[in-house]
Motif scaffolding. Structure first.
Motif, PDB file in Angstrom:
ATOM      1  N   GLY A  80       1.274  -6.986  -7.883  1.00 23.44           N
ATOM      2  CA  GLY A  80       2.266  -6.934  -8.948  1.00 23.44           C
ATOM      3  C   GLY A  80       2.095  -8.085  -9.926  1.00 23.44           C
ATOM      4  O   GLY A  80       1.231  -8.952  -9.763  1.00 23.44           O
TER       5      GLY A  80
ATOM      6  N   GLU B  68       6.316  -3.409  -7.911  1.00 19.14           N
ATOM      7  CA  GLU B  68       5.118  -3.244  -8.742  1.00 19.14           C
ATOM      8  C   GLU B  68       3.856  -3.202  -7.888  1.00 19.14           C
ATOM      9  O   GLU B  68       2.952  -2.405  -8.137  1.00 19.14           O
ATOM     10  CB  GLU B  68       5.033  -4.377  -9.762  1.00 19.14           C
ATOM     11  CG  GLU B  68       6.041  -4.248 -10.886  1.00 19.14           C
ATOM     12  CD  GLU B  68       5.783  -5.219 -12.019  1.00 19.14           C
ATOM     13  OE1 GLU B  68       6.465  -5.100 -13.041  1.00 19.14           O
ATOM     14  OE2 GLU B  68       4.907  -6.092 -11.879  1.00 19.14           O
TER      15      GLU B  68
ATOM     16  N   ARG C  50       3.632   0.197  -6.333  1.00 17.35           N
ATOM     17  CA  ARG C  50       3.204   1.223  -7.283  1.00 17.35           C
ATOM     18  C   ARG C  50       1.711   1.093  -7.595  1.00 17.35           C
ATOM     19  O   ARG C  50       1.004   2.091  -7.747  1.00 17.35           O
ATOM     20  CB  ARG C  50       4.035   1.131  -8.558  1.00 17.35           C
ATOM     21  CG  ARG C  50       5.477   1.561  -8.327  1.00 17.35           C
ATOM     22  CD  ARG C  50       6.290   1.489  -9.580  1.00 17.35           C
ATOM     23  NE  ARG C  50       5.745   2.338 -10.606  1.00 17.35           N
ATOM     24  CZ  ARG C  50       5.977   2.166 -11.911  1.00 17.35           C
ATOM     25  NH1 ARG C  50       6.744   1.179 -12.306  1.00 17.35           N
ATOM     26  NH2 ARG C  50       5.460   2.981 -12.803  1.00 17.35           N
ATOM     27  N   ALA C  51       1.247  -0.159  -7.659  1.00 13.32           N
ATOM     28  CA  ALA C  51      -0.184  -0.360  -7.870  1.00 13.32           C
ATOM     29  C   ALA C  51      -0.967   0.205  -6.687  1.00 13.32           C
ATOM     30  O   ALA C  51      -2.005   0.860  -6.866  1.00 13.32           O
ATOM     31  CB  ALA C  51      -0.479  -1.846  -8.049  1.00 13.32           C
TER      32      ALA C  51
ATOM     33  N   PHE D 279      -1.152  -4.180 -11.160  1.00 13.90           N
ATOM     34  CA  PHE D 279      -0.152  -3.400 -11.894  1.00 13.90           C
ATOM     35  C   PHE D 279      -0.347  -3.530 -13.399  1.00 13.90           C
ATOM     36  O   PHE D 279      -0.208  -2.551 -14.142  1.00 13.90           O
ATOM     37  CB  PHE D 279       1.254  -3.860 -11.499  1.00 13.90           C
ATOM     38  CG  PHE D 279       2.353  -3.075 -12.144  1.00 13.90           C
ATOM     39  CD1 PHE D 279       2.739  -1.847 -11.630  1.00 13.90           C
ATOM     40  CD2 PHE D 279       2.995  -3.536 -13.292  1.00 13.90           C
ATOM     41  CE1 PHE D 279       3.748  -1.106 -12.226  1.00 13.90           C
ATOM     42  CE2 PHE D 279       4.002  -2.798 -13.897  1.00 13.90           C
ATOM     43  CZ  PHE D 279       4.378  -1.582 -13.357  1.00 13.90           C
TER      44      PHE D 279
END
Length: 539
Positions: free
Chosen positions: A279, A294, A297-298, A313
């Motif tokens: 992140g 983050e 999600r990455a 990210f």
């Protein structure tokens, strides 16, 4: 428990001797280990002998018993002190109870009173030592559990469920250093998975667990000298690196770690797939959860770019205008979306999708991130409902959506995707519900004569809740469970009335309604006439 040690303090030898001779101390599980004739000698004896109980006279030269008691209790608060006093001194002695003196004995000393005091003190000491023993055990257990408790705290911090004061307090408790009063944080998440050898069809859970544990130890060793790196396993069995000090080399370190882990982690012939999501840098106590999301999600982006990579990210969200606001996932809307899809509520899911995509995106990368959020929730719902097949996990279709250049095109494709998965789930649920109701109908036909059959017992027989079964019955038959069962019984009763010469109460018993009066009422309500009238008309 071993014998309790007693110290006698009095400037008169006769009083000390009287205390010694008044009771059998051995019977009380006590032992007089020393005597003192004044306060100074008593303090020396306390230091030397460490008694459990001290009996002291109130009046002695240079220092009285009350002052002596205060000095002893200040240094040894667990020692029990009994003050020996006369009637004229008792009120003065009683005022000193706030010091922590355990009891008083009045002169002349009587054996019964002395026994009462020693019995009470022994019970109190035994109780305290029992508590101390339990506390010692609990402290030892807590010490053993500290790594797990620390890991739980860090996970709560990452999830954003703790306030700043709670975080500060627990950081102090676990002795986790923070570089500044207003910390900057960055999070990296390492996912370690066993790559299947070519000859194997499946990999055991044991291999996965051993590989993750080995990976965690290696990462902890890698950052052993860096006090500003917190290494834990998160709730998804991924290794989390929480950096609490700005570190420009985190990405470079991650690249090195990835290569080392892939090289070192081998279990039963299985090599490791290692992917790392990182992140962005954030400031503030409560921003740690944003940095963690983050990184998650990455890491999720490996679905589209492949494993064995370091994914940052900021590389996913390249803003053309640095003044624009970055995209932020709406966790609440996404959870609602997943729920609606998982229950097959397609229209409601599409309505939520429109809310998610109503965000004012400033560039293509932002609405692609929103699309990835939606696709992730769709696939989670599909996995929760144990769906399989190309329609759900079509990588080509997913790639096309994520490559869309125009928001209207992306919105149309996502809407179609949401409707498709919701539709598959709805069809599967409906088929399951119809099948369940068919089974329930057959069950009721068989069990009709059992008066105990009802909604709760039938629901239990099919491992569903009574409320759920009742709703399904109403939906599939247009009747409540009771209405359906009653009608079923009345049809059977009508058939028996036509085909047999059984009496009314016998028919009632055969259809599961043993109460003749109640059966008659139900029959008349159903057919508009009594059983006798019904038979007469037939004849």
């Amino acid at each position: 428990m071993e014998r309790l040690k007693v110290l006698l303090v009095d400037d008169e030898y006769l009083i000390r001797n009287l205390l010694r001779m008044r009771i059998d101390w051995q019977e009380q599980s006590m032992q007089i280990v020393g005597e003192a004739s004044d306060a100074a000698e008593a303090l020396e004896q306390v230091e030397l002998l460490h008694p459990d109980i001290v009996f002291t006279d109130i009046y002695m030269p240079k220092m009285d018993g009350i002052e002596l008691s205060g000095l002893i209790l200040k240094r040894y608060p667990n020692i029990k002190i009994v003050v020996v006093t006369g009637h004229d001194e008792f009120e003065y002695a009683r005022q000193s109870v706030k010091l922590g003196i355990s009891d008083f004995i009045l002169k002349p000393i009587r054996a019964t009173e002395l026994l009462q005091v020693t019995t009470k003190l022994r019970a109190a000491i035994e109780q305290e030592r029992g508590r101390e023993y339990e506390l010692t055990k609990l402290r030892e257990e807590m010490k053993r559990s500290l790594p797990y408790l620390k890991e739980r705290f860090v996970n709560q911090w990452l999830q954003g469920v703790l306030h700043e004061e709670e975080v500060r307090e627990q950081l102090h408790f676990y002795r986790i250093p923070i570089a500044a009063d207003h910390p900057q944080s960055r999070v990296a998440i390492i996912e370690v998975q066993a790559a299947l050898p070519s000859q194997a069809e499946t990999s055991t859970e044991e291999v996965h667990i051993l590989m993750r544990m080995d990976g965690l130890k290696h990462v902890q060793a890698y950052y052993q000298q860096d006090i500003y790196k917190i290494i834990v396993m998160d709730t998804h069995n991924r290794i989390v690196i929480l950096a609490t000090q700005p570190d420009a080399k985190l990405t470079e370190q991650a690249e090195k770690l990835l290569e080392e882990l892939r090289c070192l982690l081998k279990v039963d012939g299985s090599e490791a797939d290692v992917t790392i999501g990182i992140g962005q840098l954030y400031s503030g106590w409560e921003s740690v959860c944003i940095a963690y999301r983050e990184a998650c999600r990455a890491l999720d982006y490996q679905t589209f770019v492949g494993k064995n990579q370091v994914i940052c990210f900021e590389d996913l969200v390249i803003e053309s205008d640095k003044r624009s606001q970055p995209y932020r996932s709406d966790k609440g809307l996404l959870e609602q979306l997943q729920f609606c899809i998982s229950v097959g509520a397609g229209e409601e899911a599409v309505s939520l999708l429109k809310q998610i995509l109503a965000t004012p995106f400033s560039n293509t990368a932002q609405f692609r991130m929103a699309a990835m959020d939606v696709i992730t929730e769709c696939q989670r719902a599909a996995m929760e409902q144990q769906l399989e097949g190309e329609q759900v996990f079509n990588q080509e279709a997913v790639s096309i959506m994520l490559m869309a250049e125009h928001l209207p095109d992306l919105r149309a494709m996502l809407e179609q995707y949401v409707r498709a998965i919701s539709g598959v789930i709805k069809a599967k649920r409906q088929a399951k519900e119809v099948n369940l109701i068919d089974q329930v109908k057959a069950y009721l036909e068989e069990q009709m004569s059992n008066a105990e059959v009802g909604l709760s017992s039938t629901a239990a027989a099919f491992y569903v809740s009574p409320g759920h079964l009742g709703r399904l019955m109403k939906k599939e038959t247009g009747q409540t469970f009771v209405e359906y069962l009653t009608q079923l019984r009345m049809k059977k009763a009508e058939s028996l009335l036509k085909q047999t010469d059984l009496k009314g109460y016998e028919i009632g018993e055969q259809v599961g309604i043993p109460d003749p009066h109640y059966f008659s009422v139900l029959f008349k309500k159903q057919f508009g006439r009594s059983m006798n009238e019904y038979r007469n008309v037939r004849n």
